[in-house]
Design a protein around this motif. Structure first.
Motif, PDB file in Angstrom:
ATOM      1  N   LEU A 125       0.794  -1.232   0.000  1.00  0.00           N
ATOM      2  CA  LEU A 125       0.000   0.000   0.000  1.00  0.00           C
ATOM      3  C   LEU A 125       0.825   1.281   0.000  1.00  0.00           C
ATOM      4  CD1 LEU A 125      -0.049   1.407   3.120  1.00  0.00           C
ATOM      5  CD2 LEU A 125      -1.266  -0.703   3.578  1.00  0.00           C
ATOM      6  N   LEU A 126       2.071   1.237   0.482  1.00  0.00           N
ATOM      7  CA  LEU A 126       2.823   2.475   0.689  1.00  0.00           C
ATOM      8  C   LEU A 126       3.100   3.269  -0.594  1.00  0.00           C
ATOM      9  CD1 LEU A 126       3.798   4.054   3.071  1.00  0.00           C
ATOM     10  CD2 LEU A 126       6.025   2.956   2.883  1.00  0.00           C
ATOM     11  N   ARG A 142      -4.372  -1.579   8.413  1.00  0.00           N
ATOM     12  CA  ARG A 142      -4.871  -2.796   7.770  1.00  0.00           C
ATOM     13  C   ARG A 142      -4.852  -3.973   8.736  1.00  0.00           C
ATOM     14  NH1 ARG A 142      -6.077  -5.307   3.078  1.00  0.00           N
ATOM     15  NH2 ARG A 142      -5.201  -7.378   2.751  1.00  0.00           N
ATOM     16  N   GLU A 143      -5.857  -4.818   8.627  1.00  0.00           N
ATOM     17  CA  GLU A 143      -5.902  -6.085   9.348  1.00  0.00           C
ATOM     18  C   GLU A 143      -5.830  -7.220   8.331  1.00  0.00           C
ATOM     19  OE1 GLU A 143      -9.521  -6.002  11.582  1.00  0.00           O
ATOM     20  OE2 GLU A 143      -8.610  -4.889  13.242  1.00  0.00           O
ATOM     21  N   GLU A 144      -4.938  -8.166   8.574  1.00  0.00           N
ATOM     22  CA  GLU A 144      -4.720  -9.255   7.629  1.00  0.00           C
ATOM     23  C   GLU A 144      -4.916 -10.595   8.338  1.00  0.00           C
ATOM     24  OE1 GLU A 144      -1.332  -7.137   4.825  1.00  0.00           O
ATOM     25  OE2 GLU A 144      -0.712  -8.286   6.579  1.00  0.00           O
ATOM     26  N   PRO A 145      -5.964 -11.341   7.998  1.00  0.00           N
ATOM     27  CA  PRO A 145      -6.138 -12.656   8.613  1.00  0.00           C
ATOM     28  C   PRO A 145      -5.036 -13.616   8.166  1.00  0.00           C
ATOM     29  CG  PRO A 145      -7.681 -12.357   6.814  1.00  0.00           C
ATOM     30  CD  PRO A 145      -7.003 -11.034   7.014  1.00  0.00           C
ATOM     31  N   ILE A 146      -4.763 -14.598   8.989  1.00  0.00           N
ATOM     32  CA  ILE A 146      -3.810 -15.642   8.625  1.00  0.00           C
ATOM     33  C   ILE A 146      -4.526 -16.645   7.729  1.00  0.00           C
ATOM     34  CG2 ILE A 146      -2.210 -17.388   9.487  1.00  0.00           C
ATOM     35  CD1 ILE A 146      -1.491 -14.544  10.290  1.00  0.00           C
ATOM     36  N   VAL A 147      -3.941 -16.958   6.576  1.00  0.00           N
ATOM     37  CA  VAL A 147      -4.556 -17.867   5.607  1.00  0.00           C
ATOM     38  C   VAL A 147      -3.540 -18.905   5.158  1.00  0.00           C
ATOM     39  CG1 VAL A 147      -6.164 -16.100   4.755  1.00  0.00           C
ATOM     40  CG2 VAL A 147      -3.932 -16.412   3.625  1.00  0.00           C
ATOM     41  N   PRO A 195      -6.018 -11.562  13.525  1.00  0.00           N
ATOM     42  CA  PRO A 195      -5.337 -11.089  12.317  1.00  0.00           C
ATOM     43  C   PRO A 195      -4.043 -10.375  12.668  1.00  0.00           C
ATOM     44  CG  PRO A 195      -7.068  -9.560  12.921  1.00  0.00           C
ATOM     45  CD  PRO A 195      -7.180 -10.725  13.882  1.00  0.00           C
ATOM     46  N   ARG A 196      -3.205 -10.236  11.673  1.00  0.00           N
ATOM     47  CA  ARG A 196      -2.021  -9.381  11.823  1.00  0.00           C
ATOM     48  C   ARG A 196      -2.463  -7.949  11.592  1.00  0.00           C
ATOM     49  NH1 ARG A 196       3.489  -8.942   8.209  1.00  0.00           N
ATOM     50  NH2 ARG A 196       2.060  -8.028   6.704  1.00  0.00           N
ATOM     51  N   ARG A 197      -2.061  -7.045  12.461  1.00  0.00           N
ATOM     52  CA  ARG A 197      -2.444  -5.645  12.356  1.00  0.00           C
ATOM     53  C   ARG A 197      -1.206  -4.782  12.136  1.00  0.00           C
ATOM     54  NH1 ARG A 197      -5.625  -7.787  16.544  1.00  0.00           N
ATOM     55  NH2 ARG A 197      -7.867  -7.693  16.097  1.00  0.00           N
ATOM     56  N   PHE A 198      -1.239  -3.944  11.102  1.00  0.00           N
ATOM     57  CA  PHE A 198      -0.169  -2.960  10.990  1.00  0.00           C
ATOM     58  C   PHE A 198      -0.745  -1.587  10.709  1.00  0.00           C
ATOM     59  CE2 PHE A 198      -0.115  -4.314   6.451  1.00  0.00           C
ATOM     60  CZ  PHE A 198      -0.071  -3.086   5.816  1.00  0.00           C
ATOM     61  N   GLY A 199       0.014  -0.609  11.106  1.00  0.00           N
ATOM     62  CA  GLY A 199      -0.448   0.767  10.988  1.00  0.00           C
ATOM     63  C   GLY A 199       0.700   1.735  11.168  1.00  0.00           C
ATOM     64  N   VAL A 200       0.376   2.949  11.594  1.00  0.00           N
ATOM     65  CA  VAL A 200       1.362   4.023  11.728  1.00  0.00           C
ATOM     66  C   VAL A 200       1.554   4.350  13.203  1.00  0.00           C
ATOM     67  CG1 VAL A 200       1.968   6.389  11.085  1.00  0.00           C
ATOM     68  CG2 VAL A 200       0.630   4.962   9.513  1.00  0.00           C
ATOM     69  N   LEU A 201       2.807   4.455  13.608  1.00  0.00           N
ATOM     70  CA  LEU A 201       3.176   4.788  14.977  1.00  0.00           C
ATOM     71  C   LEU A 201       3.997   6.069  14.959  1.00  0.00           C
ATOM     72  CD1 LEU A 201       3.216   3.745  17.968  1.00  0.00           C
ATOM     73  CD2 LEU A 201       5.353   2.590  17.383  1.00  0.00           C
ATOM     74  N   TRP A 202       3.706   7.000  15.864  1.00  0.00           N
ATOM     75  CA  TRP A 202       4.458   8.254  15.901  1.00  0.00           C
ATOM     76  C   TRP A 202       4.404   8.860  17.290  1.00  0.00           C
ATOM     77  CZ3 TRP A 202      -0.507   7.862  14.443  1.00  0.00           C
ATOM     78  CH2 TRP A 202      -1.428   8.819  14.892  1.00  0.00           C
ATOM     79  N   LYS A 228     -10.429   6.205  13.282  1.00  0.00           N
ATOM     80  CA  LYS A 228     -10.922   6.370  11.931  1.00  0.00           C
ATOM     81  C   LYS A 228     -12.423   6.492  11.911  1.00  0.00           C
ATOM     82  CE  LYS A 228      -7.438   3.562   9.665  1.00  0.00           C
ATOM     83  NZ  LYS A 228      -6.843   2.762  10.663  1.00  0.00           N
ATOM     84  N   VAL A 229     -12.920   7.106  10.838  1.00  0.00           N
ATOM     85  CA  VAL A 229     -14.335   7.102  10.546  1.00  0.00           C
ATOM     86  C   VAL A 229     -14.507   6.292   9.271  1.00  0.00           C
ATOM     87  CG1 VAL A 229     -16.350   8.478   9.979  1.00  0.00           C
ATOM     88  CG2 VAL A 229     -14.664   9.353  11.594  1.00  0.00           C
ATOM     89  N   GLY A 230     -15.409   5.330   9.266  1.00  0.00           N
ATOM     90  CA  GLY A 230     -15.608   4.513   8.082  1.00  0.00           C
ATOM     91  C   GLY A 230     -15.252   3.064   8.344  1.00  0.00           C
ATOM     92  N   ARG A 231     -15.557   2.191   7.402  1.00  0.00           N
ATOM     93  CA  ARG A 231     -15.304   0.764   7.567  1.00  0.00           C
ATOM     94  C   ARG A 231     -13.859   0.427   7.236  1.00  0.00           C
ATOM     95  NH1 ARG A 231     -19.354  -2.988   4.551  1.00  0.00           N
ATOM     96  NH2 ARG A 231     -18.107  -4.470   5.735  1.00  0.00           N
ATOM     97  N   ARG A 232     -13.311  -0.511   8.002  1.00  0.00           N
ATOM     98  CA  ARG A 232     -11.978  -1.015   7.704  1.00  0.00           C
ATOM     99  C   ARG A 232     -12.101  -2.219   6.812  1.00  0.00           C
ATOM    100  NH1 ARG A 232     -10.976  -0.606  13.532  1.00  0.00           N
ATOM    101  NH2 ARG A 232      -9.784   1.276  13.925  1.00  0.00           N
ATOM    102  N   ARG A 233     -11.221  -2.278   5.826  1.00  0.00           N
ATOM    103  CA  ARG A 233     -11.159  -3.481   5.017  1.00  0.00           C
ATOM    104  C   ARG A 233     -10.155  -4.441   5.656  1.00  0.00           C
ATOM    105  NH1 ARG A 233      -9.926  -1.343  -0.894  1.00  0.00           N
ATOM    106  NH2 ARG A 233      -8.142  -0.569   0.276  1.00  0.00           N
ATOM    107  N   SER A 234     -10.413  -5.695   5.529  1.00  0.00           N
ATOM    108  CA  SER A 234      -9.445  -6.687   5.987  1.00  0.00           C
ATOM    109  C   SER A 234      -9.411  -7.819   4.991  1.00  0.00           C
ATOM    110  CB  SER A 234      -9.821  -7.230   7.379  1.00  0.00           C
ATOM    111  OG  SER A 234     -11.009  -7.961   7.300  1.00  0.00           O
ATOM    112  N   GLY A 235      -8.334  -8.564   5.075  1.00  0.00           N
ATOM    113  CA  GLY A 235      -8.188  -9.688   4.160  1.00  0.00           C
ATOM    114  C   GLY A 235      -7.833  -9.218   2.774  1.00  0.00           C
ATOM    115  N   GLY A 236      -8.059 -10.037   1.788  1.00  0.00           N
ATOM    116  CA  GLY A 236      -7.701  -9.686   0.435  1.00  0.00           C
ATOM    117  C   GLY A 236      -7.979 -10.869  -0.421  1.00  0.00           C
TER     118      GLY A 236
END
Length: 307
Positions: free
Chosen positions: A103-104, A161-166, A260-267, A299-307
């Motif tokens: 995504l970056l 993003r949240e990513e389930p283990i598959v 799920p695996r979760r990644f995001g921004v840390l500051w 956040k405001v709005g739905r989060r997508r997860s998976g792919g």
């Protein structure tokens, strides 16, 4: 004296390697060596000495490094404060490789359009490396996995993003039972020293599956390519990347739910680059379709997860 040379000297000391420091800032090891030599000529003392495969500071180097950390940090803060009311300055971003290859690039394209006067420095590393670098003040934001420990109150977190283990398998096996595939097929393991690899290993243990392991890799992209080539199956976070869209692989959901695996921004909440950081978060949410982003990491709005 070039403040950037001092910053790169600190990176050499922190990583123990000129080659690794060069990789993180995107230059050659020879360029880093020349910068260190320039500092040694200017200061009149040797700063580093080789010890086996690593480099360590000399006695004089230790004295210089202690002062250099403050100088580098104060220089960065001074520049940021001078530009705090402008959509300019430098934003130092650390990122895990998965985000860099997924995504970056789209987020950075949106950020470049929104802040054309800003300079962006990108360094890749593991989540723990990025967290430690952020603590030292050498990064402004880290795109990383959520730490497995409680964050200090001085830091803020924004989920991307949240990513389930598959189970990742060749497309021809898309109708097979995922647990049976893990037991039967050659297994390509995701590095157990990384967050997603630890989650996969925990799942295998809880499901009492002992796979027939043939490889262990720290690159999700490489694992996906190897599965595409028919070398085995894997248990990995469900990444979404333009680099995997042409691969003939199946993503099979696990029969037992898992975190799920979760990644995001840390500051750091008090970062002098707050305006650029907020702009970066807004660009990320725009790319991911999350709606408006506030300054509190929510956040405001739905989060997508998976792919």
């Amino acid at each position: 004296m070039d403040i950037n040379f001092l910053g790169n000297l600190l990176l050499v000391v922190d990583t123990g390697s000129m080659a690794e420091a060069a990789r993180r800032v995107g230059v050659t090891p020879a360029a880093i060596a020349q910068q260190v030599q320039a500092l040694e000529r200017e200061l009149g003392v040797p700063l580093l000495v080789r010890a086996g495969r690593t480099v360590i500071p000399t006695e004089a180097g230790h004295r210089v490094i202690a002062r250099a950390r403050n100088l580098v940090r104060e220089s960065a803060e001074l520049k940021a404060f001078a530009l705090e009311d402008e959509a300019a300055g430098e934003l130092r971003i650390g990122t895990i490789t998965t985000a860099l290859l997924s995504l970056l690039p789209d987020v950075l394209a949106a950020f470049a359009r929104a802040f054309p006067q800003a300079n962006v420095l990108i360094r890749a590393g593991t989540s723990m490396e990025l967290y430690e670098t952020l603590q030292r003040g050498d990064l402004d934001v880290a795109v990383c996995l959520h730490p497995a420990f409680a964050l200090p109150k001085a830091y803020d977190w924004h989920l991307l993003r949240e990513e389930p283990i598959v189970v990742l398998a060749p497309a021809r096996l898309k109708d097979e039972d995922p647990h049976e595939l893990l037991r039967r097929e050659p297994f390509i393991r995701y590095d157990r020293s990384l967050g997603g690899g630890k989650q996969a290993d925990q799942y295998l243990r809880s499901a009492r599956i002992a796979p027939r392991e043939v490889f262990e890799l720290n690159s999700l992209m490489a694992i996906a390519m190897m599965v595409d080539r028919g070398l085995g199956v894997s248990l990995v976070p469900d990444i979404v990347s333009p680099l995997t869209t042409t691969l003939k692989v199946a993503r099979l959901a696990l029969p037992t739910p898992t975190e799920p695996r979760r990644f995001g921004v840390l500051w750091h909440k008090t970062s002098p680059r707050g305006r650029l950081i907020k702009g970066f978060l807004q660009c990320a949410d725009g790319v991911l379709g999350y709606g408006d982003s506030g300054g509190d990491g929510k956040k405001v709005g739905r989060r997508r997860s998976g792919g």
